[in-house]
Enzyme design. Sequence first.
Site, PDB file in Angstrom:
ATOM      1  NE  ARG A  86       7.390  -2.663   6.178  1.00 31.92           N
ATOM      2  CZ  ARG A  86       6.063  -2.651   6.251  1.00 31.92           C
ATOM      3  NH1 ARG A  86       5.359  -1.964   5.382  1.00 31.92           N
ATOM      4  NH2 ARG A  86       5.450  -3.351   7.173  1.00 31.92           N
ATOM      5  NE  ARG A 117       1.286  -5.293  10.573  1.00 39.43           N
ATOM      6  CZ  ARG A 117       2.598  -5.395  10.358  1.00 39.43           C
ATOM      7  NH1 ARG A 117       3.377  -5.903  11.297  1.00 39.43           N
ATOM      8  NH2 ARG A 117       3.137  -5.005   9.219  1.00 39.43           N
ATOM      9  CE  LYS A 119      -2.141  -1.245   3.826  1.00 41.28           C
ATOM     10  NZ  LYS A 119      -1.558  -2.576   4.086  1.00 41.28           N
ATOM     11  NE  ARG A 149      -5.417  -0.755   8.845  1.00 42.72           N
ATOM     12  CZ  ARG A 149      -4.191  -1.163   8.595  1.00 42.72           C
ATOM     13  NH1 ARG A 149      -3.840  -2.391   8.833  1.00 42.72           N
ATOM     14  NH2 ARG A 149      -3.305  -0.336   8.107  1.00 42.72           N
ATOM     15  NE  ARG A 199       5.632  -0.906  10.298  1.00 42.97           N
ATOM     16  CZ  ARG A 199       4.499  -0.925   9.592  1.00 42.97           C
ATOM     17  NH1 ARG A 199       4.372  -0.166   8.517  1.00 42.97           N
ATOM     18  NH2 ARG A 199       3.511  -1.695   9.946  1.00 42.97           N
TER      19      ARG A 199
HETATM   20  P1  AP5 Z   1       4.744  -1.507   1.933  1.00 40.53           P
HETATM   21  O1  AP5 Z   1       4.430  -0.639   0.776  1.00 40.53           O
HETATM   22  O2  AP5 Z   1       5.448  -0.917   3.103  1.00 40.53           O
HETATM   23  O3  AP5 Z   1       3.419  -2.302   2.396  1.00 40.53           O
HETATM   24  P2  AP5 Z   1       2.125  -1.793   3.204  1.00 40.53           P
HETATM   25  O4  AP5 Z   1       0.949  -2.474   2.603  1.00 40.53           O
HETATM   26  O5  AP5 Z   1       2.113  -0.309   3.265  1.00 40.53           O
HETATM   27  O6  AP5 Z   1       2.447  -2.459   4.589  1.00 40.53           O
HETATM   28  P3  AP5 Z   1       2.187  -2.020   6.095  1.00 40.53           P
HETATM   29  O7  AP5 Z   1       2.910  -3.055   6.936  1.00 40.53           O
HETATM   30  O8  AP5 Z   1       2.575  -0.592   6.318  1.00 40.53           O
HETATM   31  O9  AP5 Z   1       0.715  -2.206   6.258  1.00 40.53           O
HETATM   32  P4  AP5 Z   1       0.019  -2.519   7.579  1.00 40.53           P
HETATM   33  O10 AP5 Z   1      -1.361  -2.434   7.131  1.00 40.53           O
HETATM   34  O11 AP5 Z   1       0.418  -3.747   8.264  1.00 40.53           O
HETATM   35  O12 AP5 Z   1       0.596  -1.412   8.558  1.00 40.53           O
HETATM   36  P5  AP5 Z   1       0.102   0.000   8.999  1.00 40.53           P
HETATM   37  O13 AP5 Z   1       1.294   0.851   9.155  1.00 40.53           O
HETATM   38  O14 AP5 Z   1      -0.990   0.493   8.148  1.00 40.53           O
HETATM   39  O15 AP5 Z   1       5.591  -2.747   1.337  1.00 40.53           O
HETATM   40  C1  AP5 Z   1       6.147  -3.726   2.192  1.00 40.53           C
HETATM   41  C2  AP5 Z   1       7.549  -4.122   1.665  1.00 40.53           C
HETATM   42  O16 AP5 Z   1       7.408  -4.763   0.403  1.00 40.53           O
HETATM   43  C3  AP5 Z   1       8.495  -2.936   1.423  1.00 40.53           C
HETATM   44  O17 AP5 Z   1       9.788  -3.304   1.789  1.00 40.53           O
HETATM   45  C4  AP5 Z   1       8.432  -2.688  -0.098  1.00 40.53           C
HETATM   46  O18 AP5 Z   1       9.634  -2.152  -0.607  1.00 40.53           O
HETATM   47  C5  AP5 Z   1       8.139  -4.076  -0.624  1.00 40.53           C
HETATM   48  N1  AP5 Z   1       7.272  -4.064  -1.802  1.00 40.53           N
HETATM   49  C6  AP5 Z   1       6.103  -3.362  -1.956  1.00 40.53           C
HETATM   50  N2  AP5 Z   1       5.554  -3.636  -3.155  1.00 40.53           N
HETATM   51  C7  AP5 Z   1       6.381  -4.540  -3.755  1.00 40.53           C
HETATM   52  C8  AP5 Z   1       6.340  -5.225  -5.013  1.00 40.53           C
HETATM   53  N3  AP5 Z   1       5.328  -5.047  -5.890  1.00 40.53           N
HETATM   54  N4  AP5 Z   1       7.327  -6.118  -5.308  1.00 40.53           N
HETATM   55  C9  AP5 Z   1       8.347  -6.320  -4.412  1.00 40.53           C
HETATM   56  N5  AP5 Z   1       8.444  -5.695  -3.209  1.00 40.53           N
HETATM   57  C10 AP5 Z   1       7.463  -4.824  -2.895  1.00 40.53           C
HETATM   58  O19 AP5 Z   1      -0.523  -0.327  10.449  1.00 40.53           O
HETATM   59  C11 AP5 Z   1       0.285  -0.689  11.544  1.00 40.53           C
HETATM   60  C12 AP5 Z   1      -0.566  -0.878  12.784  1.00 40.53           C
HETATM   61  O20 AP5 Z   1      -1.265   0.353  13.088  1.00 40.53           O
HETATM   62  C13 AP5 Z   1      -1.684  -1.922  12.663  1.00 40.53           C
HETATM   63  O21 AP5 Z   1      -1.209  -3.209  12.955  1.00 40.53           O
HETATM   64  C14 AP5 Z   1      -2.682  -1.396  13.726  1.00 40.53           C
HETATM   65  O22 AP5 Z   1      -2.283  -1.743  15.028  1.00 40.53           O
HETATM   66  C15 AP5 Z   1      -2.566   0.093  13.576  1.00 40.53           C
HETATM   67  N6  AP5 Z   1      -3.549   0.624  12.626  1.00 40.53           N
HETATM   68  C16 AP5 Z   1      -3.310   1.089  11.362  1.00 40.53           C
HETATM   69  N7  AP5 Z   1      -4.449   1.489  10.770  1.00 40.53           N
HETATM   70  C17 AP5 Z   1      -5.448   1.278  11.674  1.00 40.53           C
HETATM   71  C18 AP5 Z   1      -6.856   1.465  11.651  1.00 40.53           C
HETATM   72  N8  AP5 Z   1      -7.499   1.949  10.565  1.00 40.53           N
HETATM   73  N9  AP5 Z   1      -7.572   1.120  12.747  1.00 40.53           N
HETATM   74  C19 AP5 Z   1      -6.968   0.636  13.851  1.00 40.53           C
HETATM   75  N10 AP5 Z   1      -5.641   0.418  13.939  1.00 40.53           N
HETATM   76  C20 AP5 Z   1      -4.879   0.742  12.854  1.00 40.53           C
END
Ligand code: AP5
Length: 292
Positions: free
Chosen positions: A197, A237, A86, A162, A226
């Site tokens: 990552r 997760r 994302k 979510r 992270r």
């Molecule tokens: P990346 O682009 O970083 O992936 P992402 O989908 O953004 O992953 P996140 O881990 O940030 O998502 P998440 O939903 O778990 O975490 P969030 O921070 O939102 O890509 C990942 C890796 O792959 C990178 O190294 C990249 O280079 C590589 N990559 C990407 N695309 C690629 C491709 N096509 N080919 C090869 N490599 C590739 O949430 C964290 C925490 O916050 C949650 O667990 C929760 O506790 C809380 N939280 C967040 N949102 C909410 C909400 N709405 N409500 C309640 N709690 C929430």
Amino acid sequence: MLILGTASLSPCVSFPPSPKFPHPNPNLNHFLLSHPSFTPISLHPIQFPSRSKRLLSPNAPNFIVAASAKAEPLKVIISGAPASGKGTQCELITQKYGLVHISAGDLLRAEVAAASENGKLAKEYMEKEQLVPNEIVVMMVKERLLQLDSQQKGWLLDGYPRSSSQAAGLEDYGIRPDVFILLDVSEDILVERVVGRRLDPLTGKIYHLVYSPPKNDEIASRLTQRFDDTEEKVKLRLCTHHENVDDVLSVYKDITVKVNGNLTKENVFAQIDAALTHVVEQRKMNSRSVAA
Ligand code: AP5
């Protein structure tokens, strides 16, 4: 195919879709079924409706209608399992479309870093790989969406909603996206992406040790990982994601575009770009019709 619980959702189309599973939104469906040879301009030639022609004098230039038509800024939600890409796609989308990127995870991490009351509470949940309570998240995201830059430039919401209650939180305020992009990635790839990552604290850029390595030693030396980027934690997760994803998708089924997220980031972006281009063209057409 994936274990995200999205495959059983018939209204959620694959990208490219098959004629067997048409998209419930006829506008998107027209576009989706025509991919990959899709060219928005040739599919939707700009034609002024006949009523507008009657209103114009014979000598009036056609651009009058187009100049008076201004589409609202684009509103996009991007969704997918943890590490589905994302954040990576958001970088590319904002570069091209100039939308304001609003990441729920980043907003929460900023609260944690600031050691605010909300941040302290959020940290407890984030460390357990659970969703942070709505009392914190819903208002935080709504307020950001309603800020002037988001309203003027359009927004790209990442990692929210979510749960069905978070989706309802937006609907209650009349906040609805034009398109809901779902990144579909298999679980083994998700784990590989999480473990490799790395983040650049200076620029905020996302790297991967294998797929998107830093360009020089200076950047490499300052990269951080992270705390939740371990195989064990991403599996937790993923459980949280599976529990909620179907509820969220049901709210946006008529505007969902499912994208194959297993490909390279450029190929994933090409699919998203095609979908967004179509939405933009469609909205321009609609604005012209209204203005005419
Ligand atoms: P990346 O682009 O970083 O992936 P992402 O989908 O953004 O992953 P996140 O881990 O940030 O998502 P998440 O939903 O778990 O975490 P969030 O921070 O939102 O890509 C990942 C890796 O792959 C990178 O190294 C990249 O280079 C590589 N990559 C990407 N695309 C690629 C491709 N096509 N080919 C090869 N490599 C590739 O949430 C964290 C925490 O916050 C949650 O667990 C929760 O506790 C809380 N939280 C967040 N949102 C909410 C909400 N709405 N409500 C309640 N709690 C929430």
